[in-house]
Design an enzyme around this catalytic site. Sequence first.
Site, mmCIF file in Angstrom:
data_model
loop_
_atom_site.group_PDB
_atom_site.id
_atom_site.type_symbol
_atom_site.label_atom_id
_atom_site.label_comp_id
_atom_site.label_asym_id
_atom_site.label_seq_id
_atom_site.Cartn_x
_atom_site.Cartn_y
_atom_site.Cartn_z
ATOM 1 C CD GLU A 200 -3.080 -0.545 2.340
ATOM 2 O OE1 GLU A 200 -2.684 0.094 3.340
ATOM 3 O OE2 GLU A 200 -4.208 -1.053 2.256
ATOM 4 C CG HIS A 208 -7.592 4.454 13.801
ATOM 5 N ND1 HIS A 208 -7.049 3.253 13.420
ATOM 6 C CD2 HIS A 208 -8.828 4.176 14.248
ATOM 7 C CE1 HIS A 208 -7.942 2.287 13.634
ATOM 8 N NE2 HIS A 208 -9.033 2.830 14.141
ATOM 9 N NE ARG A 291 -12.051 -6.268 18.346
ATOM 10 C CZ ARG A 291 -11.188 -5.918 17.406
ATOM 11 N NH1 ARG A 291 -11.024 -6.659 16.319
ATOM 12 N NH2 ARG A 291 -10.483 -4.808 17.526
ATOM 13 N NE ARG A 337 -8.533 1.030 24.706
ATOM 14 C CZ ARG A 337 -8.414 0.075 23.788
ATOM 15 N NH1 ARG A 337 -7.564 -0.926 23.994
ATOM 16 N NH2 ARG A 337 -9.105 0.119 22.675
HETATM 17 C C1 MV4 Z 1 -1.293 2.199 7.427
HETATM 18 C C2 MV4 Z 1 -0.634 3.385 7.830
HETATM 19 C C3 MV4 Z 1 -0.262 4.274 6.848
HETATM 20 N N1 MV4 Z 1 -0.496 4.009 5.549
HETATM 21 N N2 MV4 Z 1 -1.524 1.988 6.115
HETATM 22 C C4 MV4 Z 1 -1.310 0.064 11.695
HETATM 23 C C5 MV4 Z 1 -2.013 -1.176 12.131
HETATM 24 C C6 MV4 Z 1 -2.928 -1.573 11.046
HETATM 25 N N3 MV4 Z 1 -4.233 -1.766 11.580
HETATM 26 C C7 MV4 Z 1 -2.867 -0.499 10.022
HETATM 27 N N4 MV4 Z 1 -1.849 0.434 10.434
HETATM 28 C C8 MV4 Z 1 -1.448 1.446 9.637
HETATM 29 N N5 MV4 Z 1 -1.700 1.280 8.303
HETATM 30 C C9 MV4 Z 1 -1.121 2.867 5.210
HETATM 31 N N6 MV4 Z 1 -1.346 2.611 3.915
HETATM 32 C C10 MV4 Z 1 -0.395 3.579 9.184
HETATM 33 C C11 MV4 Z 1 -0.791 2.603 10.105
HETATM 34 C C12 MV4 Z 1 -0.504 2.914 11.488
HETATM 35 C C13 MV4 Z 1 -1.520 3.231 12.391
HETATM 36 C C14 MV4 Z 1 -2.859 3.184 12.022
HETATM 37 C C15 MV4 Z 1 -3.849 3.477 12.922
HETATM 38 C C16 MV4 Z 1 -3.516 3.877 14.206
HETATM 39 C C17 MV4 Z 1 -2.207 3.933 14.605
HETATM 40 C C18 MV4 Z 1 -1.195 3.610 13.717
HETATM 41 C C19 MV4 Z 1 0.127 3.673 14.113
HETATM 42 C C20 MV4 Z 1 1.117 3.344 13.224
HETATM 43 C C21 MV4 Z 1 0.807 2.962 11.909
#
Ligand code: MV4
Length: 446
Positions: A200, A208, A291, A337
């Site tokens: 990606e 987020h 969930r 939390r």
């Molecule tokens: C990403 C991203 C940046 N770009 N995908 C981290 C865990 C997984 N659930 C997806 N994650 C991420 N995917 C792209 N294409 C950055 C993260 C990420 C992140 C995402 C949500 C909350 C905190 C995070 C911390 C580091 C990296």
Amino acid sequence: MFDKVLIANRGEIAVRINSACRELGIKTVSVHSVADTDAMHARLSDESVCIGPAAVRDSYLNIPSIIAAAEITNADAIHPGYGFLSENANFAAIVEEHGFTFIGPTPAHIGMMGDKVRAKETMRKLGVPVVPGSSGALDDVEEFIAVAEEIGYPVLVKAVSGGGGRGMKRVDGREGMTEAVAMARAEAQSAFDDSSLYLEKLIDSPRHVEVQVLADQHGAVVHLGERDCSLQRRHQKMVEEAPSSALNAEERERIGARVVHAVGEIGYRGVGTVEFLYQAGEFYFIEMNTRIQVEHPVTEMITGIDLVREQIRVAAGAPLGYGQQDIVFNGHAIECRVNAEDPLTFRPCPGLITGYHPPGGLGVRVDSALYQDYTVPPYYDSLLAKVIVHGSNRNECLMRLRRVLEEYVITGVETTIPFHLKLIANADFANGAFDIHWLERFIAEG
Ligand code: MV4
């Protein structure tokens, strides 16, 4: 409606599910490990069955023990909570094969969303915006480089069975690809027993944002707005809120409508969370959780909808009985939390709770399985309590949160309460000026 539900979990979520069942007039069976004989969830349920030793693979992950507990107590349905077996499609199938209702989506939907490539492809085809990247799993390094040059560096190599950040590697140029793919593959193989990978574009400083959905078995689907879960440390959420201070009402409706359409098209049922990265006015789907989530209370606080009750009702075949127009968002909610951890190093800190006095009052909710003289065992995750505040706006929440965290007495173990007090005193946090990387820097800077 069910006569009796078995709760296949522990701690605060088992207590939360027990409460929802009681309000619905449903009898409850809890399960507990040897280490959890004195746990609150085992005390509050109508019956409790010991399912094995302390280690989770012998108890809370022990499928034959849990099925046997449901059989001997004559339960109708099994609620998996979060973590443990909650997103295990095989467990959901076994539950149904034994004649019990799995309180959650079908095994097919759990399996679809557990495969991140299938989940993404499904969402993309149904009009949900996704992160630019490979159209499926990739094999050799040349393929990864070819896709990366097309979408542009930096990129992320991700595990198809991933989640929680494991098996994820950033690559800034073609030189780094060989090593990143090798490392991600090894990590994915050991963590998920599946070494398949995809690629990606890296979204560099997003929030987020996750959309809560609820669907019945008759085609009705609603969204309950979003939660902002940007404040994470090592992929562990520490603070969550609803609504996201980054979105406006138009963006909320736009992404909510897309999500409702897609979830309806796949015939999903139950509660679900559709996760996005949000940056510069754009949403990028990353994953769907099938969930109930730890942070579900902030959504409950601003909508007045009991998500666990609704989850049980729709699993029993009841219709939602309301539509999107009936869902009204009221004010703001923030969850902290509280973990049994050193507030500076975040090292786990199990032990005897020598004193306990939880806060209360208007707009305050504490979801916890703690009590005075309880001993927090060392075998499980360190979540002690979720402190949730509701207010008419975000600022009111922050003021209330400070009061509530100052009032909360937990003695005998170190907790993350001092960390949360420091966090809410920070101006960037107060202004909502953060992304997914902000909290790690805040911690590093002391
Ligand atoms: C990403 C991203 C940046 N770009 N995908 C981290 C865990 C997984 N659930 C997806 N994650 C991420 N995917 C792209 N294409 C950055 C993260 C990420 C992140 C995402 C949500 C909350 C905190 C995070 C911390 C580091 C990296």
